[in-house]
Design a protein around this motif. Structure first.
Motif, PDB file in Angstrom:
ATOM      1  N   ALA C 207      39.973  45.518  32.666  1.00 20.54           N
ATOM      2  CA  ALA C 207      40.828  44.329  32.659  1.00 20.54           C
ATOM      3  C   ALA C 207      41.046  43.826  34.085  1.00 20.54           C
ATOM      4  CB  ALA C 207      42.165  44.649  31.988  1.00 20.54           C
ATOM      5  N   ALA C 209      39.076  44.250  36.603  1.00 23.56           N
ATOM      6  CA  ALA C 209      37.821  43.687  37.105  1.00 23.56           C
ATOM      7  C   ALA C 209      37.582  42.297  36.541  1.00 23.56           C
ATOM      8  CB  ALA C 209      36.656  44.607  36.754  1.00 23.56           C
ATOM      9  N   MET C 210      38.179  41.997  35.391  1.00 24.18           N
ATOM     10  CA  MET C 210      38.015  40.679  34.793  1.00 24.18           C
ATOM     11  C   MET C 210      39.086  39.706  35.284  1.00 24.18           C
ATOM     12  SD  MET C 210      35.329  40.835  33.117  1.00 24.18           S
ATOM     13  CE  MET C 210      34.658  42.174  34.076  1.00 24.18           C
ATOM     14  N   GLY C 211      39.758  40.049  36.352  1.00 24.81           N
ATOM     15  CA  GLY C 211      40.690  39.117  36.958  1.00 24.81           C
ATOM     16  C   GLY C 211      42.070  39.108  36.332  1.00 24.81           C
TER      17      GLY C 211
END
Lengths: 297, 262, 347
Positions: C207, C209-211
């Motif tokens: 999560a 890493a997905m901003g």
């Protein structure tokens, strides 16, 4: 505050602290191996006290026999809790076992209410525990000397088992890496059962001494000492036996001395431990003696 | 490689864990629009380098410069917002969510309306969410997964999961994409398809791509420039031809199965 | 089309529920109405805990603390001044609490808002922890709140608690708030914001890493959950007309947790079903504890038996059916008609 008062507070703090420490060891050993907060541990503490009471009152057993019998029974209960409620969940998410432990805790408490009734019962103190010594003009209850002494002996015995025997070695190995230890041919379930057994025996001993100190027992008497012992384990660094000892004593001293010096705060006594818990989790989540765990990406 | 503007630059990155130096003096400069590779034996520090670039580790020393801005020490979500997306060596999809949801989640970083528009039933939120759904479906089209949109992510076959992870990374609208071992576990045929796929998404989404890979065919086939790490230190860099004949690289890989592939 | 059919069926069901409440209001006896009221409040509490734990993955054991805050704030606002003066016998109530007064809806809202403020503040230290530590720290905060409520006598009347709280929480208020809670949380969960919360639950690293600003989203979920827990506490206080710190122990959190686990972590409809079922079961079990009269014979009640059955039930669920009644699925009309085995969640 007079010197006499102060010494008495110190004695009380040592007594309370060693009881927390004894109970905290069970939490810390189980957490070290299974990463599980065993909520039912405080209830084993309560069972220990009740077994002695019933051994003495109902079956008129001699005091020593009642105590040893109670510790053996409580140990069996602790092992049974693991067998029934935790072992089937070894491969489940960790929180499942935690919820299971909360369930077991409520189950034991309420079974105790059903069987023993909720009425608090007075505990008969043997005479040799209620004698008063005069040491340099300070009155000291023999109980406040006996409790730390017995605790010390029990802890020494435990440390011997953990550090000098083969099962102890297996225990330490499991807490480092459960899978590898299993591959080495160690019967992991047996060692875990042993861990629960040892922890429960200490909790029962602690519960019995607790009952003698506040000469009264009730089915919910394990809840708060349980919480606080767990906090002591976190304070010292969960997973570390030495940490549990230091944490337990420290918590005992803080509870007694804060109230002694700031009587205005006595109403908040039960909150100290929780405040301490939150503070320690924020500044040093690994506790005083704990190892650091890295988050893996 | 210096004629083009570099989109990402690391300057002397160092990562120490206690006494262990996992990565030492790691400096690379990635030209815009290129596909470059980072290789090395297991435990060489490649993933650690990725983690420093994407904000999961705070480097002990050194700097990460992205599009001229210092992003060293930014938390991962801000690195992502700045335009860097990544995949993981051991695929990390959102396991209880559908394929479509996995991609939609990644769109959140570009979502403009705040969360509380949803429970208040404000129409703007519905509209934006519809756009997100369409954008996500288009991305699933691009990775050939549209027909699986409503399946749970873990039910996909391995190769498809890798592609979904890339689609999810693309949903954050990155300028720079880091792929951590995209060909791991793929058969030779799938690897060849993957190479075409990487080239096509670079083209289509105007990306710069840095990848870690053990499969030498893929690395040599798709990368324009390669850095080699061993024991946390850069031991070589150059075009695939340079790397192939570099004695140091051959030594580092000696005994590893990768040598045979190379 | 199925969609129109589903909407019509849902509206019909809602209408039937409304009609049932209207009928119940006039025809059922006091005790049965009380049980119906507790059902609604338990659903509010359980759905809010499910938002925090089931959907966001934050194992919080602090619900009783938020309920305490909500209950006290609401009670202080609706207690008439004369009743306050009569209740505070140890120490007089502190100004301005002694003269505060507000309509019921404002009082309940205020209870929720103050609980949310507490949740927001507690979240900063607590949400930095993960897993079981979060649980024990939030439990710690709930206990601290209880000890504080016991001690600030001029505001809370200490251990004696507050008595004679106007019983304004009738069926309509409780089910109204229950509906609001369900709509708000269901709408949030089914939006992309809900997807984000579930992503954090599934894999926090991915999560990030997905901003996704993980802390911010956890904070939102925790605070919103605390708000509805406060609302539930406020309604419960008014329904029972007396509150004291003793009420808000860990046992209360355990009851709510039980409903959530039984219904299925991450299933709103599951929580509703188990909320109804468990509340009624708990009430029914009261008969086990009461003495029974069969003709001239009297079988004495067994105190504690109710909780024994209850904890055994929880243990059985966690040991043998860990996913609860619904798992992560949602109940849907199409599921009912057996047309698809599809999950209703991914709309």
């Amino acid at each position: 505050m007079s010197l006499e008062m102060f010494v008495q507070h110190l004695c009380n703090a040592t007594t309370l602290g060693s009881l927390y420490a004894l109970t905290a060891i069970g939490y810390t050993m189980v957490y070290g191996i299974l990463r599980l907060i065993n909520f039912a541990h405080g209830d084993i503490f309560m069972l220990g006290a009740y077994f002695v009471f019933f051994g003495g009152a109902l079956f008129a057993l001699p005091w020593g026999v009642a105590v040893i019998g109670a510790i053996i029974l409580s140990t069996a209960c602790g092992i049974m809790v693991d067998r029934v409620a935790y072992r089937p969940l070894r491969d489940a998410p960790r929180i499942s076992a935690l919820i299971s432990s909360i369930g077991v805790s409520f189950l034991i408490e309420n079974l105790a209410i059903v069987i023993f009734t909720a009425i608090p019962r007075p505990v008969h103190q043997p005479e040799w525990l209620s004698q008063v010594f005069l040491v340099g003009g300070v009155r000291i209850l023999s109980l406040t000397l006996v409790v730390p002494a017995i605790s010390f002996l029990l802890v020494a015995g435990l440390l011997w088992i953990v550090y000098k025997t083969k099962p102890g070695l297996a225990m330490r190995a499991i807490s480092k890496d459960i899978e590898t230890t299993r591959l080495m041919g160690v019967s992991v379930d047996k060692i875990i059962a042993l861990t629960f057994g040892l922890g429960s025996a200490l909790a029962a001993a602690s519960g019995i001494m607790w009952a003698l100190r506040y000469p009264q027992i009730n089915p919910l008497m394990g809840i708060f000492p349980g919480f606080k012992a767990f906090i002591a384990a976190v304070l010292g660094g969960i997973g570390s036996i030495q940490g549990a000892l230091i944490g337990g004593l420290l918590l005992g001293f803080i509870e007694i001395l804060v109230v002694a010096f700031l009587p205005a705060l006595s109403g908040y006594k039960d909150a100290f431990a929780f405040v301490l818990l939150i503070v320690i989790l924020l500044i040093k989540p690994t506790g005083l003696m704990g190892e650091k765990l890295e988050e893996k990406v | 490689m210096t004629e083009r503007v570099s989109v990402l630059e690391t300057k002397n990155l160092v990562m120490r864990f206690g006494g262990l130096t996992a990565v030492n003096d790691f400096s690379i400069s990635v030209p815009e629009g290129s596909i470059v590779g980072l290789i090395g034996p297991n435990g060489a520090g490649k993933t650690t380098a990725f983690n420093m670039i994407t904000g999961f580790y705070r480097p002990t020393e050194g700097q990460v410069i992205f599009q001229g801005q210092d992003i060293t020490g930014l938390p991962p979500h801000e690195v992502c917002r700045a335009g860097i997306a990544r995949t993981f060596q051991n695929i990390r999809l959102f396991g209880n969510e559908s394929v479509l949801q996995n991609v939609m989640i990644a769109c959140q970083v570009r979502q403009k309306l705040p969360w509380w528009h949803a429970p208040l039933f404000l129409p703007g939120y519905f509209r934006e969410e519809k756009e997100i759904r369409e954008k996500s479906l288009a991305l699933l089209d691009a990775v050939n997964l549209r027909s699986h949109a409503d399946e749970r992510a873990p039910s996909l076959p391995y190769g498809a999961q890798r592609r979904l992870e890339i689609a999810r990374a693309l949903a954050t609208e990155p300028k720079f994409l880091l792929l951590d071992e995209p060909a791991a576990g793929m058969n030779p045929q799938e690897s060849i398809e993957l190479m075409d796929f990487i080239r096509s998404i670079r083209q289509r989404f105007n990306l710069t791509i840095l990848l870690i890979e053990h499969d030498m065919k893929v690395v040599m086939g798709v990368c324009q420039y390669i850095w080699v790490l061993d024991y946390g230190v850069r031991i070589a860099e150059g075009t695939p031809e340079d790397i192939r004949s570099n004695p140091k690289v051959i030594e580092a890989y000696l005994g590893e199965e990768a040598l045979e592939h190379a | 089309m199925n969609r129109t059919r589903d909407t019509i069926l849902s509206l019909l069901l809602l209408g039937a529920l409304g009609a049932f409440l209207w009928w119940a209001d006039g025809h059922l006896d006091k005790y049965q109405i009380q049980v119906l009221n507790v059902v609604a409040i338990n659903i509010i509490l359980a759905v809010s805990l499910n938002l925090i734990y089931g959907f966001t993955g934050l194992f919080s054991l602090g619900h009783a603390g938020f309920m305490l805050v909500g209950a006290y704030v609401c009670a202080i606002l609706i207690l008439p001044a004369s009743q306050k003066a009569a209740t505070f016998i140890l120490q007089p109530m502190m100004w301005p609490f002694s003269v505060m007064n507000a309509p019921f809806i404002v009082a309940v809202l205020a209870g929720g808002v103050v609980a949310a403020v507490f949740g927001f503040l507690i979240a900063f230290p607590v949400l930095r922890l993960g897993g079981d530590y979060l649980g024990i720290a939030s439990l710690g905060f709930a206990e601290i709140l209880r000890v504080v409520a016991n001690n600030i006598v001029p505001i809370t009347n200490g251990a004696l608690g507050l008595k004679g709280i106007p019983k304004e929480a009738n069926l309509w208020w409780n089910y109204g708030w229950c509906a609001v809670t369900l709509v708000v949380i269901a709408r949030l969960i089914n939006s992309n914001a809900g997807n984000v919360l579930k992503a954090i639950r599934d894999d926090e690293v991915a999560a990030k890493a997905m901003g996704i600003d993980v802390f911010r989203w956890k904070l939102i979920s925790f605070t919103l959950g605390a708000f509805f827990a406060g609302v539930g506490g406020a309604l419960l206080g008014s329904l029972l007309t007396t509150i004291s710190p003793k009420m808000f122990t860990f046992l209360l959190t355990f009851n709510v947790l039980m409903i959530v686990v039984a219904g299925g972590l991450g299933s709103i409809t599951g929580t509703v079903i188990s909320g109804v079922f468990i509340t009624i079961l708990m009430e029914w079990l009261r008969f086990v504890e009461a003495p029974m009269h069969i003709g001239t014979m009297t079988i004495p009640g067994i105190p504690g038996m109710r909780m024994v059955v209850f904890s055994l039930a929880l243990l059985c669920i966690i040991l043998f059916r860990r996913e609860g009644i619904m798992g992560m699925r949602e109940w849907s009309w199409s599921g009912l008609f057996g047309l698809f085995g599809k999950r209703g969640e991914a709309r």
